[in-house]
Design a protein around this motif. Structure first.
Motif, PDB file in Angstrom:
ATOM      1  N   PRO A 166     -16.723  32.415 -36.064  1.00  0.00           N
ATOM      2  CA  PRO A 166     -18.085  32.925 -36.246  1.00  0.00           C
ATOM      3  C   PRO A 166     -18.133  34.395 -36.650  1.00  0.00           C
ATOM      4  O   PRO A 166     -19.090  34.821 -37.318  1.00  0.00           O
ATOM      5  N   ALA A 167     -17.111  35.146 -36.280  1.00  0.00           N
ATOM      6  CA  ALA A 167     -17.084  36.565 -36.629  1.00  0.00           C
ATOM      7  C   ALA A 167     -16.970  36.794 -38.137  1.00  0.00           C
ATOM      8  O   ALA A 167     -17.268  37.884 -38.627  1.00  0.00           O
ATOM      9  N   GLN A 168     -16.551  35.761 -38.856  1.00  0.00           N
ATOM     10  CA  GLN A 168     -16.388  35.880 -40.302  1.00  0.00           C
ATOM     11  C   GLN A 168     -17.631  35.441 -41.081  1.00  0.00           C
ATOM     12  O   GLN A 168     -17.624  35.398 -42.312  1.00  0.00           O
ATOM     13  N   VAL A 169     -18.692  35.106 -40.344  1.00  0.00           N
ATOM     14  CA  VAL A 169     -19.960  34.699 -40.960  1.00  0.00           C
ATOM     15  C   VAL A 169     -21.056  35.625 -40.449  1.00  0.00           C
ATOM     16  O   VAL A 169     -21.189  35.831 -39.245  1.00  0.00           O
ATOM     17  N   GLN A 170     -21.831  36.191 -41.341  1.00  0.00           N
ATOM     18  CA  GLN A 170     -22.892  37.109 -40.942  1.00  0.00           C
ATOM     19  C   GLN A 170     -24.194  36.345 -40.715  1.00  0.00           C
ATOM     20  O   GLN A 170     -24.737  35.731 -41.625  1.00  0.00           O
ATOM     21  N   LEU A 171     -24.687  36.395 -39.482  1.00  0.00           N
ATOM     22  CA  LEU A 171     -25.969  35.789 -39.163  1.00  0.00           C
ATOM     23  C   LEU A 171     -27.050  36.861 -39.253  1.00  0.00           C
ATOM     24  O   LEU A 171     -26.906  37.944 -38.689  1.00  0.00           O
ATOM     25  N   VAL A 172     -28.129  36.539 -39.952  1.00  0.00           N
ATOM     26  CA  VAL A 172     -29.221  37.500 -40.125  1.00  0.00           C
ATOM     27  C   VAL A 172     -30.541  36.855 -39.721  1.00  0.00           C
ATOM     28  O   VAL A 172     -30.741  35.651 -39.907  1.00  0.00           O
ATOM     29  N   VAL A 173     -31.420  37.649 -39.147  1.00  0.00           N
ATOM     30  CA  VAL A 173     -32.698  37.145 -38.656  1.00  0.00           C
ATOM     31  C   VAL A 173     -33.693  37.023 -39.802  1.00  0.00           C
ATOM     32  O   VAL A 173     -33.879  37.971 -40.576  1.00  0.00           O
ATOM     33  N   ILE A 174     -34.327  35.860 -39.882  1.00  0.00           N
ATOM     34  CA  ILE A 174     -35.377  35.607 -40.874  1.00  0.00           C
ATOM     35  C   ILE A 174     -36.698  35.521 -40.120  1.00  0.00           C
ATOM     36  O   ILE A 174     -36.888  34.643 -39.280  1.00  0.00           O
ATOM     37  N   GLU A 175     -37.603  36.406 -40.414  1.00  0.00           N
ATOM     38  CA  GLU A 175     -38.876  36.441 -39.698  1.00  0.00           C
ATOM     39  C   GLU A 175     -39.931  35.545 -40.345  1.00  0.00           C
ATOM     40  O   GLU A 175     -40.674  34.851 -39.667  1.00  0.00           O
ATOM     41  N   GLN A 176     -40.041  35.574 -41.671  1.00  0.00           N
ATOM     42  CA  GLN A 176     -41.095  34.823 -42.352  1.00  0.00           C
ATOM     43  C   GLN A 176     -40.563  34.236 -43.661  1.00  0.00           C
ATOM     44  O   GLN A 176     -39.632  34.762 -44.264  1.00  0.00           O
ATOM     45  N   GLY A 177     -41.196  33.128 -44.085  1.00  0.00           N
ATOM     46  CA  GLY A 177     -40.872  32.527 -45.368  1.00  0.00           C
ATOM     47  C   GLY A 177     -39.404  32.237 -45.576  1.00  0.00           C
ATOM     48  O   GLY A 177     -38.826  32.671 -46.579  1.00  0.00           O
ATOM     49  N   PRO A 178     -38.763  31.476 -44.661  1.00  0.00           N
ATOM     50  CA  PRO A 178     -37.317  31.251 -44.805  1.00  0.00           C
ATOM     51  C   PRO A 178     -36.935  30.583 -46.114  1.00  0.00           C
ATOM     52  O   PRO A 178     -35.885  30.885 -46.688  1.00  0.00           O
TER      53      PRO A 178
END
Length: 335
Positions: A166-178
């Motif tokens: 998982p450390a090799q994948v960047q997770l980013v927060v999507i707030e609206q309109g995914p």
């Protein structure tokens, strides 16, 4: 710029969310037939995924039980939990791990009164042209997730289960309109539910990489979201809480038994389209809509404690937290 995922819910963030929620308007219990005086207003926060509460309201279950309740729009996350803890709301629907994070940060003035939703309605979509066809292809890529802790944790566990660090994948927060975020190429994949998943596939050519990761990684019997009550409200008005729990269970049954078109009508305010426009602009969505799976059985303390312990080990929660003392007995009774 899309913010990176934070695995903790700090006290300042919870306080800010609670303060912002104080502006939420509420519709309470009005005078009843026969001249009975007005009851103390009931303030209930929820959103599209609070399908039992929505169904109970639309079917008149709350009213039949002597409760006039509006399900007030509120994002599923820290703000929903914080608003109930602070007393800005009496009841709310929200992410289970978000609630536990509030407890572990010292915000203990709430009680879990009913399970809400299990898992199974999300999908991981890959962006058209991204070249992502297997979990291994996500190494070095960006994956969008919603802010609630359960989503980032589930994706990380799913990646590990499929042989990806998982450390090799960047997770980013999507707030609206995914779906638009995916279409623009801001991320290479996204964890999303309908109607956004439908739109991403139909409008932007996204493809399904995997089903709901939480369905694979969560302990059997654990829940993704629940209903909560302010602890002071519970102490002052236990009989009212009993009626609310009854209404939620009846609403959940009604939603499960409803025909697809009736479920779609319930979701109109959240999808933003009436049934006729939904049928015209999103053909096939009504029949294929992946709705949040309602949990009707009693809350499984052991399974959910196991899920909490996993979250702690994965640093999705700041510290260990026992949940049993914060679960009201009403939550334990099966329908």
């Amino acid at each position: 710029m899309i913010p990176p995922v934070s695995h903790e819910l700090p006290r300042r963030r919870l306080l800010q969310a609670a303060s912002a929620s104080l502006a939420v308007a509420a519709v309470g219990c009005g005078p009843r037939a026969g001249g009975r005086s007005a009851a103390t207003p009931i303030r209930f926060g929820g959103g599209a995924s609070a399908v039992a509460a929505v169904a109970a309201r639309e079917a008149g279950v709350f009213e039949r039980l002597g409760l006039q309740v509006d399900v007030l729009p509120l994002k599923n996350g820290p703000s929903a939990v914080a608003a109930t803890v602070a007393g800005a709301l009496d009841f709310t629907f929200g992410d289970f791990l978000g609630w536990v994070a509030a407890l572990s940060n010292g915000f203990v003035n709430s009680r879990l009164i009913a399970p809400a939703n299990a898992t199974g309605n999300q999908v991981i979509l890959a962006r058209k042209g991204s070249g992502v066809v297997t979990p291994a292809d996500l190494v070095g890529r960006k994956v969008g997730v919603a802010a609630a802790p359960v989503f980032s944790l589930s994706v990380r566990l799913w990646l590990r289960r499929n042989g990806v660090d998982p450390a090799q994948v960047q997770l980013v927060v999507i707030e609206q309109g995914p779906e638009h975020v995916l279409g623009r190429g801001d991320v290479d994949a996204i964890l999303v539910a309908d109607p956004n998943a439908y739109q991403a596939i139909a409008q932007y050519g996204a493809t399904i990489l995997a089903g709901d990761p939480s369905a694979e990684v969560m302990p059997a019997g654990a829940g993704r979201a629940c209903y909560y009550v302010n602890a002071d409200f519970l102490k002052a008005r236990p009989e009212t809480v009993t009626r609310v729990v009854q209404a939620l269970r009846e609403g959940g049954q009604l939603f499960l038994q409803a025909a697809p078109v009736d479920r779609a009508r319930l979701m109109e305010p959240y999808v933003g389209l009436g049934v006729a426009k939904m049928q015209a602009q999103m053909p096939g969505l009504i029949e294929s809509f992946r709705y949040p799976p309602v949990q009707l059985g009693g809350f499984d303390v052991a399974a959910n404690q196991s899920w909490v312990d996993i979250a702690v080990r994965e640093r999705a929660l700041p510290r260990p937290q026992r949940i049993a003392e914060f679960v009201d007995a009403r939550a334990l009774a099966a329908t």
